[in-house]
Design a protein around this motif. Sequence first.
Motif, PDB file in Angstrom:
ATOM      1  N   ASP A  60      69.898  48.811 -11.443  1.00  0.00           N
ATOM      2  CA  ASP A  60      68.994  49.754 -11.438  1.00  0.00           C
ATOM      3  C   ASP A  60      68.720  50.013 -13.004  1.00  0.00           C
ATOM      4  OD1 ASP A  60      68.306  49.552  -8.837  1.00  0.00           O
ATOM      5  OD2 ASP A  60      69.077  51.464  -8.460  1.00  0.00           O
ATOM      6  N   ASN A  63      67.479  46.908 -14.751  1.00  0.00           N
ATOM      7  CA  ASN A  63      66.120  46.563 -14.429  1.00  0.00           C
ATOM      8  C   ASN A  63      65.060  47.479 -15.380  1.00  0.00           C
ATOM      9  OD1 ASN A  63      66.402  44.042 -12.958  1.00  0.00           O
ATOM     10  ND2 ASN A  63      66.838  45.391 -11.177  1.00  0.00           N
ATOM     11  N   GLU A  64      65.483  48.660 -15.415  1.00  0.00           N
ATOM     12  CA  GLU A  64      64.782  49.826 -15.742  1.00  0.00           C
ATOM     13  C   GLU A  64      64.697  49.260 -17.555  1.00  0.00           C
ATOM     14  OE1 GLU A  64      65.117  54.359 -17.167  1.00  0.00           O
ATOM     15  OE2 GLU A  64      65.982  53.654 -15.480  1.00  0.00           O
ATOM     16  N   LYS A  66      65.528  46.500 -18.983  1.00  0.00           N
ATOM     17  CA  LYS A  66      64.613  45.127 -18.984  1.00  0.00           C
ATOM     18  C   LYS A  66      63.014  45.223 -19.118  1.00  0.00           C
ATOM     19  CE  LYS A  66      64.056  42.315 -15.907  1.00  0.00           C
ATOM     20  NZ  LYS A  66      63.606  41.378 -14.419  1.00  0.00           N
ATOM     21  N   ASN A  67      62.597  45.940 -18.061  1.00  0.00           N
ATOM     22  CA  ASN A  67      61.126  46.371 -17.896  1.00  0.00           C
ATOM     23  C   ASN A  67      60.573  47.200 -19.159  1.00  0.00           C
ATOM     24  OD1 ASN A  67      61.225  45.103 -15.479  1.00  0.00           O
ATOM     25  ND2 ASN A  67      61.407  46.979 -14.281  1.00  0.00           N
ATOM     26  N   LYS A  68      61.057  48.034 -19.677  1.00  0.00           N
ATOM     27  CA  LYS A  68      60.855  48.779 -20.852  1.00  0.00           C
ATOM     28  C   LYS A  68      60.593  47.916 -22.226  1.00  0.00           C
ATOM     29  CE  LYS A  68      62.797  53.482 -20.109  1.00  0.00           C
ATOM     30  NZ  LYS A  68      63.568  54.327 -20.694  1.00  0.00           N
ATOM     31  N   ASN A  69      61.523  46.742 -22.223  1.00  0.00           N
ATOM     32  CA  ASN A  69      61.690  45.887 -23.416  1.00  0.00           C
ATOM     33  C   ASN A  69      60.508  44.972 -23.187  1.00  0.00           C
ATOM     34  OD1 ASN A  69      63.806  46.884 -24.637  1.00  0.00           O
ATOM     35  ND2 ASN A  69      65.236  45.528 -23.942  1.00  0.00           N
ATOM     36  N   GLU A  70      60.219  44.493 -21.824  1.00  0.00           N
ATOM     37  CA  GLU A  70      58.997  43.478 -21.288  1.00  0.00           C
ATOM     38  C   GLU A  70      57.858  44.113 -21.875  1.00  0.00           C
ATOM     39  OE1 GLU A  70      59.513  42.362 -17.342  1.00  0.00           O
ATOM     40  OE2 GLU A  70      61.149  40.934 -17.896  1.00  0.00           O
ATOM     41  N   VAL A  71      57.870  45.398 -21.603  1.00  0.00           N
ATOM     42  CA  VAL A  71      56.327  46.000 -21.956  1.00  0.00           C
ATOM     43  C   VAL A  71      56.413  46.215 -23.556  1.00  0.00           C
ATOM     44  CG1 VAL A  71      55.294  48.451 -21.757  1.00  0.00           C
ATOM     45  CG2 VAL A  71      56.198  47.488 -19.944  1.00  0.00           C
ATOM     46  N   THR A  72      57.246  46.428 -24.156  1.00  0.00           N
ATOM     47  CA  THR A  72      57.076  46.957 -25.859  1.00  0.00           C
ATOM     48  C   THR A  72      57.140  45.349 -26.421  1.00  0.00           C
ATOM     49  OG1 THR A  72      59.567  47.137 -25.968  1.00  0.00           O
ATOM     50  CG2 THR A  72      58.365  49.137 -25.621  1.00  0.00           C
TER      51      THR A  72
END
Length: 73
Positions: A60, A63-64, A66-72
């Motif tokens: 978890d 993934n959290e 990873k998702n932050k990095n994808e957004v930035t």
Amino acid sequence: MNENILLAMIAELNKQLGDKTLGETEFKARCTYLQEKLDQLTQELEIYRSVLESDKDLMDLFNEIKNKNEVTN
């Protein structure tokens, strides 16, 4: 055909064959090296995956982040 011309042709063919063989040998060596590196990286990736899959909280968190990095990016 003149014997000197034939000897020059044979020498040139020999040089071209040597150059081609050397090029193919280098290509094969590089290919083998890269395949070994790919195999090593694949093994490391499988280790990381198994660690993440063994711990839900860790997965978890991964993934959290990873998702932050994808957004930035």
